[in-house]
Design a protein around this motif. Structure first.
Motif, PDB file in Angstrom:
ATOM      1  N   LYS A 149       0.819  -1.212   0.000  1.00 25.01           N
ATOM      2  CA  LYS A 149       0.000   0.000   0.000  1.00 25.01           C
ATOM      3  C   LYS A 149       0.851   1.259   0.000  1.00 25.01           C
ATOM      4  O   LYS A 149       0.371   2.336   0.277  1.00 25.01           O
ATOM      5  N   GLY A 150       2.116   1.133  -0.290  1.00 26.51           N
ATOM      6  CA  GLY A 150       3.029   2.269  -0.254  1.00 26.51           C
ATOM      7  C   GLY A 150       3.748   2.310   1.075  1.00 26.51           C
ATOM      8  O   GLY A 150       3.268   1.796   2.079  1.00 26.51           O
ATOM      9  N   GLY A 151       4.916   2.900   1.071  1.00 28.75           N
ATOM     10  CA  GLY A 151       5.689   3.003   2.298  1.00 28.75           C
ATOM     11  C   GLY A 151       6.075   1.656   2.866  1.00 28.75           C
ATOM     12  O   GLY A 151       6.180   1.497   4.079  1.00 28.75           O
ATOM     13  N   ASP A 152       6.266   0.666   2.014  1.00 30.07           N
ATOM     14  CA  ASP A 152       6.640  -0.690   2.415  1.00 30.07           C
ATOM     15  C   ASP A 152       5.638  -1.330   3.376  1.00 30.07           C
ATOM     16  O   ASP A 152       6.000  -2.100   4.254  1.00 30.07           O
ATOM     17  N   ILE A 153       4.371  -1.014   3.208  1.00 34.67           N
ATOM     18  CA  ILE A 153       3.305  -1.553   4.049  1.00 34.67           C
ATOM     19  C   ILE A 153       2.450  -2.518   3.228  1.00 34.67           C
ATOM     20  O   ILE A 153       1.962  -2.169   2.160  1.00 34.67           O
ATOM     21  N   LEU A 154       2.252  -3.729   3.734  1.00 40.38           N
ATOM     22  CA  LEU A 154       1.401  -4.721   3.087  1.00 40.38           C
ATOM     23  C   LEU A 154      -0.007  -4.705   3.683  1.00 40.38           C
ATOM     24  O   LEU A 154      -0.977  -4.913   2.980  1.00 40.38           O
ATOM     25  N   ASP A 155      -0.096  -4.460   4.963  1.00 37.56           N
ATOM     26  CA  ASP A 155      -1.373  -4.382   5.679  1.00 37.56           C
ATOM     27  C   ASP A 155      -2.194  -5.669   5.519  1.00 37.56           C
ATOM     28  O   ASP A 155      -3.339  -5.645   5.061  1.00 37.56           O
ATOM     29  N   PRO A 156      -1.633  -6.817   5.930  1.00 36.64           N
ATOM     30  CA  PRO A 156      -2.267  -8.111   5.677  1.00 36.64           C
ATOM     31  C   PRO A 156      -3.598  -8.333   6.390  1.00 36.64           C
ATOM     32  O   PRO A 156      -4.425  -9.116   5.926  1.00 36.64           O
ATOM     33  N   LYS A 157      -3.839  -7.651   7.474  1.00 32.13           N
ATOM     34  CA  LYS A 157      -5.077  -7.842   8.243  1.00 32.13           C
ATOM     35  C   LYS A 157      -6.194  -6.900   7.809  1.00 32.13           C
ATOM     36  O   LYS A 157      -7.321  -6.999   8.291  1.00 32.13           O
ATOM     37  N   ALA A 158      -5.898  -5.977   6.888  1.00 33.35           N
ATOM     38  CA  ALA A 158      -6.880  -4.976   6.469  1.00 33.35           C
ATOM     39  C   ALA A 158      -8.033  -5.604   5.692  1.00 33.35           C
ATOM     40  O   ALA A 158      -7.856  -6.606   4.989  1.00 33.35           O
ATOM     41  N   ASP A 159      -9.198  -5.000   5.823  1.00 35.55           N
ATOM     42  CA  ASP A 159     -10.353  -5.394   5.023  1.00 35.55           C
ATOM     43  C   ASP A 159     -10.040  -5.141   3.556  1.00 35.55           C
ATOM     44  O   ASP A 159      -9.263  -4.243   3.223  1.00 35.55           O
ATOM     45  N   VAL A 160     -10.688  -5.910   2.678  1.00 32.34           N
ATOM     46  CA  VAL A 160     -10.483  -5.752   1.241  1.00 32.34           C
ATOM     47  C   VAL A 160     -11.762  -5.211   0.626  1.00 32.34           C
ATOM     48  O   VAL A 160     -12.833  -5.809   0.773  1.00 32.34           O
ATOM     49  N   SER A 161     -11.652  -4.073  -0.044  1.00 28.01           N
ATOM     50  CA  SER A 161     -12.825  -3.485  -0.697  1.00 28.01           C
ATOM     51  C   SER A 161     -13.149  -4.249  -1.977  1.00 28.01           C
ATOM     52  O   SER A 161     -12.313  -4.967  -2.529  1.00 28.01           O
ATOM     53  N   ARG A 162     -14.360  -4.064  -2.465  1.00 28.95           N
ATOM     54  CA  ARG A 162     -14.771  -4.706  -3.714  1.00 28.95           C
ATOM     55  C   ARG A 162     -13.912  -4.228  -4.886  1.00 28.95           C
ATOM     56  O   ARG A 162     -13.641  -4.985  -5.798  1.00 28.95           O
ATOM     57  N   ALA A 163     -13.445  -2.979  -4.851  1.00 28.95           N
ATOM     58  CA  ALA A 163     -12.557  -2.472  -5.902  1.00 28.95           C
ATOM     59  C   ALA A 163     -11.217  -3.206  -5.853  1.00 28.95           C
ATOM     60  O   ALA A 163     -10.686  -3.617  -6.895  1.00 28.95           O
ATOM     61  N   GLU A 164     -10.660  -3.370  -4.658  1.00 31.86           N
ATOM     62  CA  GLU A 164      -9.386  -4.088  -4.521  1.00 31.86           C
ATOM     63  C   GLU A 164      -9.516  -5.532  -4.993  1.00 31.86           C
ATOM     64  O   GLU A 164      -8.620  -6.065  -5.647  1.00 31.86           O
ATOM     65  N   VAL A 165     -10.636  -6.166  -4.653  1.00 33.05           N
ATOM     66  CA  VAL A 165     -10.860  -7.549  -5.093  1.00 33.05           C
ATOM     67  C   VAL A 165     -10.883  -7.610  -6.616  1.00 33.05           C
ATOM     68  O   VAL A 165     -10.282  -8.504  -7.215  1.00 33.05           O
ATOM     69  N   ALA A 166     -11.551  -6.664  -7.262  1.00 33.39           N
ATOM     70  CA  ALA A 166     -11.614  -6.656  -8.723  1.00 33.39           C
ATOM     71  C   ALA A 166     -10.214  -6.556  -9.323  1.00 33.39           C
ATOM     72  O   ALA A 166      -9.887  -7.274 -10.282  1.00 33.39           O
TER      73      ALA A 166
END
Length: 177
Positions: A149-166
């Motif tokens: 997500k920028g800044g060397d951040i993966l954020d593995p526990k974050a919710d996934v939006s429908r746009a991100e899934v697409a």
């Protein structure tokens, strides 16, 4: 989907393939997080799998719209429950859960899903990935399906939006070709 939106092409591509559907009134709803039941259904559509509403999960009612998808995904090893008998279809899916499901799906397609976990070292929060998800996340990162997500951040526990899934589905479909 607004013209020029960062996920416009991906949404139109996966919608055109019939993998994802809108929420009614010709709307996709890009910002709402994806649920576990929704993702199982999306992967079921991608597979063109055999329909069945038989499920081992006590919290998946046979008449629910996601029952066929969850049944297919569980039968094929794409999903597991949060316990032996519980799936939690309405829970929001995280980035690491999505990665694991995509990796499992790739495996049933016969794709090589072995990836070095070293690819995760470039993320400052790579150690936040659940032990159960490391291999799936590493594979998705190595293949470019899941990005930081920028800044060397993966954020593995974050919710996934429908746009991100697409977007991730579009990358996955391109990898399948």
């Amino acid at each position: 989907v607004p013209e020029g939106h960062w996920a416009e092409k991906a949404i139109n591509t996966v919608a055109g393939l019939g993998i994802v559907k809108g929420v009614g009134e010709n709307r996709y709803d890009m910002v709402t997080p994806m649920t576990r039941g929704s993702l199982a259904t999306v992967l079921y559509r991608l597979s063109d799998g055999r329909a069945s509403t038989e499920t081992v999960f006590t919290d998946v009612e046979r008449n629910e719209w996601y029952a066929e998808g969850i049944s297919w995904a569980a039968r094929n090893g794409v999903v597991t429950g949060v316990s032996e008998n519980t799936f939690k279809p309405k829970d929001i899916i995280s980035r690491e859960q999505l990665a694991v499901m995509l990796c499992r799906y790739a495996k049933i397609l016969g794709m090589d899903t072995e990836s070095p976990t070293k690819v995760l070292e470039r993320f400052g929060d790579g150690d936040a990935i659940g032990v159960w998800a490391i291999d799936g996340v590493a594979w998705c990162v190595e293949k470019g399906i899941l990005q930081g997500k920028g800044g060397d951040i993966l954020d593995p526990k974050a919710d996934v939006s429908r746009a991100e899934v697409a977007v991730m589905l579009q990358r996955f479909v391109e990898l399948m070709r």
